[in-house]
Enzyme design. Structure first.
Site, PDB file in Angstrom:
ATOM      1  N   LYS A 196       0.866  -1.183   0.000  1.00 22.72           N
ATOM      2  CA  LYS A 196       0.000   0.000   0.000  1.00 22.72           C
ATOM      3  C   LYS A 196       0.897   1.227   0.000  1.00 22.72           C
ATOM      4  O   LYS A 196       1.700   1.423   0.911  1.00 22.72           O
ATOM      5  CB  LYS A 196      -0.893  -0.007   1.240  1.00 22.72           C
ATOM      6  CG  LYS A 196      -1.739   1.257   1.368  1.00 22.72           C
ATOM      7  CD  LYS A 196      -2.747   1.135   2.488  1.00 22.72           C
ATOM      8  CE  LYS A 196      -3.547   2.413   2.633  1.00 22.72           C
ATOM      9  NZ  LYS A 196      -4.541   2.311   3.719  1.00 22.72           N
ATOM     10  N   LYS A 249      -2.169  -1.500  -3.789  1.00 21.00           N
ATOM     11  CA  LYS A 249      -3.027  -0.319  -3.740  1.00 21.00           C
ATOM     12  C   LYS A 249      -2.197   0.932  -3.852  1.00 21.00           C
ATOM     13  O   LYS A 249      -1.201   1.021  -3.123  1.00 21.00           O
ATOM     14  CB  LYS A 249      -3.786  -0.335  -2.411  1.00 21.00           C
ATOM     15  CG  LYS A 249      -4.633   0.873  -2.124  1.00 21.00           C
ATOM     16  CD  LYS A 249      -5.257   0.738  -0.773  1.00 21.00           C
ATOM     17  CE  LYS A 249      -5.956   2.037  -0.422  1.00 21.00           C
ATOM     18  NZ  LYS A 249      -6.390   2.069   0.946  1.00 21.00           N
TER      19      LYS A 249
HETATM   20  C1  PBG Z   1      -7.064   3.651   5.555  1.00 22.33           C
HETATM   21  C2  PBG Z   1      -7.558   3.400   4.183  1.00 22.33           C
HETATM   22  C3  PBG Z   1      -7.452   4.316   3.139  1.00 22.33           C
HETATM   23  C4  PBG Z   1      -8.067   3.758   2.031  1.00 22.33           C
HETATM   24  C5  PBG Z   1      -8.522   2.500   2.396  1.00 22.33           C
HETATM   25  N1  PBG Z   1      -8.201   2.294   3.746  1.00 22.33           N
HETATM   26  C6  PBG Z   1      -6.908   5.684   3.133  1.00 22.33           C
HETATM   27  C7  PBG Z   1      -5.576   5.951   3.691  1.00 22.33           C
HETATM   28  O1  PBG Z   1      -4.723   5.068   3.803  1.00 22.33           O
HETATM   29  O2  PBG Z   1      -5.360   7.092   4.056  1.00 22.33           O
HETATM   30  C8  PBG Z   1      -8.166   4.454   0.707  1.00 22.33           C
HETATM   31  C9  PBG Z   1      -9.160   3.934  -0.267  1.00 22.33           C
HETATM   32  C10 PBG Z   1      -9.488   4.887  -1.372  1.00 22.33           C
HETATM   33  O3  PBG Z   1      -8.847   5.939  -1.563  1.00 22.33           O
HETATM   34  O4  PBG Z   1     -10.445   4.572  -2.102  1.00 22.33           O
HETATM   35  N2  PBG Z   1      -6.835   2.612   6.393  1.00 22.33           N
END
Ligand code: PBG
Length: 328
Positions: A196, A249
């Site tokens: 991520k 991601k």
């Molecule tokens: C946070 C989380 C995020 C997303 C999914 N889980 C945002 C972040 O890490 O700040 C983002 C998903 C999206 O942008 O559609 N645990």
């Protein structure tokens, strides 16, 4: 011309193109992310036009409509009201909280639906970080993991099929696996956010949950977008710690990472087409600059072609309907 080899022969009709097509999308591959609030009515999300924060009844209706279109899996994200947020994110452990309640309600109305929940503290934390913040502004890894294990157990007890740690703390997959197994939740799976990245594409999502960090950024736990080999290191760890599915991601900007993980692991690979990717397509289509349906299908095809067999996408229903129309 004396040209014995002509690749165009394989493209000359829809039937032949169908025969030689290398990857195909199917609604069963889609995981539909759903936002929910504890409120009585559905709310439009201003930072994500076209998406809603659902009431509990709205959630059941939306998941049911998606199920009827062939989408069998959802992942839930809660909008926690400000008065329930705290520095230690205690609400994440509440057995009667929004998510446990939603899991039970969905399982009651749609027993065949696969329900995945997000494991991270940001929706519950008054600091807006995925982990606990120390007084001097560091994210505390090991202390956070204790709470994540409790959160995963809370969701497993409510009936979640998979828990999905999105926090990027070191060692959380192994700790969550051990915690689940210690209570005999040996069938509860772990869909790990393996690679991520600290991406600009999450802004609209943080608006949807009002979960943006109150200070600093997430670069000490989410990965540097410049790094490719590091994703293999994360993948090896998650696999060794017992993850059932590895996720990359964002998706569309990280096709090389998807491809690398697909080659390096025999686990299923998922990819998350995140909020910013959703809006890049929606906004360009709304301006009349791009064909929305074609962009959606091409982007999802590319993610699948790169090696993701599962795709989390806000376009799940649109894409499922498009596939249905093609088939009929
Ligand atoms: C946070 C989380 C995020 C997303 C999914 N889980 C945002 C972040 O890490 O700040 C983002 C998903 C999206 O942008 O559609 N645990």
């Amino acid at each position: 011309m004396n040209l014995p080899i002509r690749p165009r022969r394989n493209r000359q009709s829809p039937a032949i193109r169908g025969l030689v097509r290398e990857s195909r999308l199917h609604p069963e591959q889609f995981i539909y992310p759903l936002f929910l609030s504890g409120n009585d009515s559905n709310e439009e999300i201003s930072s994500m036009p076209g998406c809603h924060r659902w009431s509990l009844a709205g959630l059941v209706a939306e998941a049911g409509a998606a199920f009827d279109e062939g989408i069998r899996t959802v992942v839930l994200f809660p909008r926690i009201s400000d008065n329930l947020k705290s520095p230690r994110a205690e609400e994440a452990l509440n057995p009667d909280g929004l998510i446990p309640h939603a899991i039970r309600t969905l399982k009651h109305h749609l027993p065949e639906l696969c329900v995945i929940t997000d494991i991270a503290l940001d929706p519950y934390s008054s600091d807006g970080h995925d982990g606990l913040l120390s007084p001097d502004g560091r994210i505390l890894n090991d202390e956070t993991i204790e709470i994540l294990c409790g959160q995963a157990l809370t969701h497993a007890r409510a009936g979640a099929d998979f828990v999905s740690p999105s926090d990027m703390m070191d060692g959380r997959v192994g700790a969550i696996r051990a915690a689940l197994d210690s209570e005999n939740f040996t069938s509860t799976g772990i869909l790990s956010y393996t690679a991520k990245y600290a991406s600009a594409c999450y802004g609209p999502f943080r608006g949807a949950l009002d979960s943006a960090p109150r200070s600093g950024d997430k670069k000490t736990y989410q990965m540097d977008p410049a790094n490719r080999r590091e994703a293999l290191r994360e993948a090896a760890l998650d696999e060794a710690e017992g993850a059932d599915i590895l996720m990359v991601k964002p998706a569309g900007l990280y096709l090389d990472i998807i491809s690398d993980l697909h080659a390096a692991s025999s686990l299923p690979i998922a990819a998350y087409q995140v909020s910013g990717e959703y809006l890049m397509i929606r906004s360009a289509a709304a301006a009349g600059w791009l064909d929305e349906t074609r962009m959606i299908m091409e982007s999802l095809t590319a993610i699948h072609r790169a090696g993701a067999s599962l795709i989390l996408t806000y376009f799940a229903r649109t894409a499922a309907r498009c596939l249905q129309a093609r088939a009929s």
